[in-house]
Design a protein around this motif. Structure first.
Motif, mmCIF file in Angstrom:
data_model
loop_
_atom_site.group_PDB
_atom_site.id
_atom_site.type_symbol
_atom_site.label_atom_id
_atom_site.label_comp_id
_atom_site.label_asym_id
_atom_site.label_seq_id
_atom_site.Cartn_x
_atom_site.Cartn_y
_atom_site.Cartn_z
ATOM 1 N N GLY A 179 10.456 0.956 -3.334
ATOM 2 C CA GLY A 179 9.862 0.170 -2.255
ATOM 3 C C GLY A 179 10.746 -0.987 -1.860
ATOM 4 O O GLY A 179 10.287 -2.123 -1.716
ATOM 5 N N ALA A 180 12.042 -0.707 -1.707
ATOM 6 C CA ALA A 180 12.997 -1.776 -1.421
ATOM 7 C C ALA A 180 13.339 -1.854 0.051
ATOM 8 O O ALA A 180 13.327 -0.863 0.766
ATOM 9 N N THR A 181 13.636 -3.045 0.484
ATOM 10 C CA THR A 181 14.116 -3.277 1.843
ATOM 11 C C THR A 181 15.191 -4.354 1.764
ATOM 12 O O THR A 181 15.515 -4.851 0.688
ATOM 13 N N ASP A 182 15.741 -4.703 2.915
ATOM 14 C CA ASP A 182 16.703 -5.802 2.970
ATOM 15 C C ASP A 182 17.887 -5.567 2.041
ATOM 16 O O ASP A 182 18.362 -6.490 1.385
ATOM 17 N N ILE A 183 18.338 -4.296 1.948
ATOM 18 C CA ILE A 183 19.532 -4.023 1.154
ATOM 19 C C ILE A 183 20.699 -4.808 1.749
ATOM 20 O O ILE A 183 20.878 -4.842 2.964
ATOM 21 N N SER A 184 21.473 -5.446 0.904
ATOM 22 C CA SER A 184 22.507 -6.358 1.388
ATOM 23 C C SER A 184 23.404 -5.704 2.431
ATOM 24 O O SER A 184 23.851 -4.578 2.278
ATOM 25 N N SER A 185 23.660 -6.429 3.496
ATOM 26 C CA SER A 185 24.412 -5.906 4.625
ATOM 27 C C SER A 185 25.904 -5.852 4.323
ATOM 28 O O SER A 185 26.407 -6.516 3.415
ATOM 29 N N ALA A 186 26.608 -5.050 5.121
ATOM 30 C CA ALA A 186 28.057 -4.943 4.961
ATOM 31 C C ALA A 186 28.719 -6.305 5.194
ATOM 32 O O ALA A 186 29.612 -6.707 4.449
ATOM 33 N N LYS A 187 28.269 -6.999 6.242
ATOM 34 C CA LYS A 187 28.860 -8.305 6.554
ATOM 35 C C LYS A 187 28.695 -9.262 5.381
ATOM 36 O O LYS A 187 29.635 -9.978 5.000
ATOM 37 N N GLU A 188 27.502 -9.278 4.804
ATOM 38 C CA GLU A 188 27.256 -10.167 3.673
ATOM 39 C C GLU A 188 28.154 -9.807 2.492
ATOM 40 O O GLU A 188 28.718 -10.680 1.831
ATOM 41 N N VAL A 200 0.839 -1.201 0.000
ATOM 42 C CA VAL A 200 0.000 0.000 0.000
ATOM 43 C C VAL A 200 0.873 1.250 0.000
ATOM 44 O O VAL A 200 0.680 2.185 -0.800
ATOM 45 N N ASN A 201 1.845 1.298 0.901
ATOM 46 C CA ASN A 201 2.726 2.457 0.995
ATOM 47 C C ASN A 201 3.896 2.403 0.011
ATOM 48 O O ASN A 201 4.573 3.406 -0.204
ATOM 49 N N PHE A 202 4.122 1.237 -0.570
ATOM 50 C CA PHE A 202 5.196 1.071 -1.552
ATOM 51 C C PHE A 202 4.604 0.385 -2.791
ATOM 52 O O PHE A 202 4.818 -0.817 -3.009
ATOM 53 N N PRO A 203 3.855 1.147 -3.602
ATOM 54 C CA PRO A 203 3.044 0.544 -4.668
ATOM 55 C C PRO A 203 3.762 0.247 -5.987
ATOM 56 O O PRO A 203 3.136 -0.274 -6.906
ATOM 57 N N PHE A 204 5.051 0.570 -6.108
ATOM 58 C CA PHE A 204 5.735 0.304 -7.378
ATOM 59 C C PHE A 204 5.632 -1.172 -7.748
ATOM 60 O O PHE A 204 5.406 -1.526 -8.912
ATOM 61 N N PHE A 264 3.138 -0.928 -20.822
ATOM 62 C CA PHE A 264 4.374 -0.368 -20.298
ATOM 63 C C PHE A 264 4.259 1.127 -20.028
ATOM 64 O O PHE A 264 4.776 1.633 -19.028
ATOM 65 N N LEU A 265 3.585 1.846 -20.923
ATOM 66 C CA LEU A 265 3.442 3.289 -20.734
ATOM 67 C C LEU A 265 2.682 3.588 -19.442
ATOM 68 O O LEU A 265 3.066 4.480 -18.680
ATOM 69 N N LYS A 266 1.624 2.822 -19.194
ATOM 70 C CA LYS A 266 0.843 2.996 -17.964
ATOM 71 C C LYS A 266 1.714 2.748 -16.741
ATOM 72 O O LYS A 266 1.684 3.512 -15.765
ATOM 73 N N LEU A 267 2.510 1.682 -16.755
ATOM 74 C CA LEU A 267 3.415 1.371 -15.646
ATOM 75 C C LEU A 267 4.340 2.546 -15.356
ATOM 76 O O LEU A 267 4.500 2.971 -14.203
ATOM 77 N N THR A 268 4.944 3.090 -16.412
ATOM 78 C CA THR A 268 5.958 4.125 -16.203
ATOM 79 C C THR A 268 5.357 5.459 -15.762
ATOM 80 O O THR A 268 5.926 6.140 -14.915
ATOM 81 N N VAL A 269 4.205 5.832 -16.324
ATOM 82 C CA VAL A 269 3.558 7.093 -15.932
ATOM 83 C C VAL A 269 3.107 7.032 -14.479
ATOM 84 O O VAL A 269 3.309 7.975 -13.699
ATOM 85 N N GLU A 270 2.505 5.910 -14.094
ATOM 86 C CA GLU A 270 2.076 5.756 -12.701
ATOM 87 C C GLU A 270 3.273 5.693 -11.762
ATOM 88 O O GLU A 270 3.214 6.162 -10.617
ATOM 89 N N SER A 271 4.370 5.137 -12.228
ATOM 90 C CA SER A 271 5.600 5.096 -11.422
ATOM 91 C C SER A 271 6.159 6.497 -11.215
ATOM 92 O O SER A 271 6.697 6.814 -10.148
ATOM 93 N N MET A 272 6.033 7.339 -12.223
ATOM 94 C CA MET A 272 6.492 8.726 -12.089
ATOM 95 C C MET A 272 5.703 9.467 -11.023
ATOM 96 O O MET A 272 6.252 10.320 -10.303
ATOM 97 N N ASP A 273 4.420 9.162 -10.899
ATOM 98 C CA ASP A 273 3.613 9.764 -9.828
ATOM 99 C C ASP A 273 4.143 9.351 -8.457
ATOM 100 O O ASP A 273 4.201 10.156 -7.521
#
Length: 329
Positions: free
Chosen positions: A182-191, A60-64, A77-86
């Motif tokens: 809407g990303a999470t779990d970015i790879s850690s330094a240790k990993e 909901v909060n990360f709709p991409f 594809f055009l619909k995807l990109t225009v809505e992503s720009m919003d």
């Protein structure tokens, strides 16, 4: 590489101002020039050793991700990109951001579909005129990608590992861009350091480095990482590559890319524990787990005798406490 769809939009924004969108109403037609542009974009992206991540669970909060799923279903594809720009505009309406050109590319490589979303700036280029004069052109500069993300559709569909990657181009990978995707779990330094250690080892073997050189490289990397930690700087993979082979610094980077080893181009170091894989040895067997600083071998605090490890000068009170039950019995 098979180019499937491509479109370019623009988000106009100055510092401390609101953003406005200028979205295209059609896809860019595919031709040799466009394909060449995308080929270079993909090459530059891969050479920057991206960081990895996955989507947030909160759609909901990360709709991409929802828009991307819808695109898989309706192929619009055009619909995807225009809505992503919003979505991007909503994340950029803060004082510290500036706009740029945003390109969306759907391409297929090795039978895997990818979606690249990249922010680019224009830079000045100079050309000659017909009357042998000189004029300035403002053009999109792939080498100056500001921020970019790539979605691996195959991994995402199969819930396989980290299917999102990010690169830091001419600017840092800002939180607003990560939130836009809407990303999470970015790879850690240790990993990253664990993967780096393994990659250095494999490269050293493939390059047929003698053991003495392997040890020297490992020590030099450890010193560099420690220095970055103290100075609060990111560990740069390009610097690591130069340490490994100063005469051919791109060789290690090519090895990482050719073997599809996912290591971030810049690794933030927050604590020494992040890079223990370079500074500590670990031996785990039934009933014991021995961990010690590699520096202790150089200081001969820890030595080897055949298949035995000898730890020298352990304080007597600690030994007495450790073997108290045995002595009592």
């Amino acid at each position: 590489m098979e180019l499937k769809k491509i479109v370019l939009h623009h988000i106009d924004k100055e510092l401390k101002e609101k953003a406005t969108l200028n979205c295209s109403t059609k896809l860019i037609k595919k031709n040799a020039t466009v394909s060449e542009f995308v080929d270079k974009l993909i090459k530059v992206y891969g050479a920057k050793n991206p960081s990895q991540g996955t989507f947030e669970e909160d759609e909901v909060n990360f709709p991409f991700q929802t828009k991307a799923k819808k695109y898989i279903e309706d192929d619009d594809f055009l619909k995807l990109t225009v809505e992503s720009m919003d979505i991007l505009k909503s994340k950029m309406d803060i004082n510290t951001t500036t706009g740029g050109y945003v390109i969306f590319v759907h391409y297929k490589q090795n039978n895997v579909d990818f979606l690249i979303t990249a922010m680019m700036d224009k830079s000045a280029h100079y050309t000659n005129t017909d009357d042998l004069g000189i004029e300035k052109l403002m053009a999109l500069d792939i080498e100056k990608m500001a921020r970019a993300n790539r979605l691996n559709f195959e991994k995402w569909k199969n819930k396989e590992g980290r299917y999102l990657t990010f690169i830091k181009g001419t600017r840092t990978v800002s939180q607003y861009f990560i939130k836009f995707i809407g990303a999470t779990d970015i790879s850690s330094a240790k990993e990253n350091f664990d993967k780096l250690k393994d990659a250095v080892k494999k490269y050293s073997v493939s390059a047929k480095f003698p053991m003495a050189k392997q040890n020297k490289v490992r020590e030099a990397i450890s010193e560099y990482v420690e220095k970055c930690f103290v100075q609060k700087r990111d560990v740069e993979i390009e610097s690591i590559a130069a340490i490994i082979d100063s005469e051919e610094p791109t060789a290690f980077l090519g090895f990482i890319e050719d073997n599809e080893i996912e290591i971030s181009g810049a690794i933030g170091v927050h604590s020494r524990s992040d890079f223990y894989s370079f500074t500590r040895n670990s031996i785990k067997e039934d009933g014991y787990h021995l961990v010690f600083e590699k520096e202790l071998i150089k200081k001969e605090k820890i030595t080897r005798d055949g298949n035995s490890i000898i730890i020298h000068d352990v304080p007597e009170e600690k030994l007495n406490s450790m073997f108290e039950d045995t002595q009592t019995n």
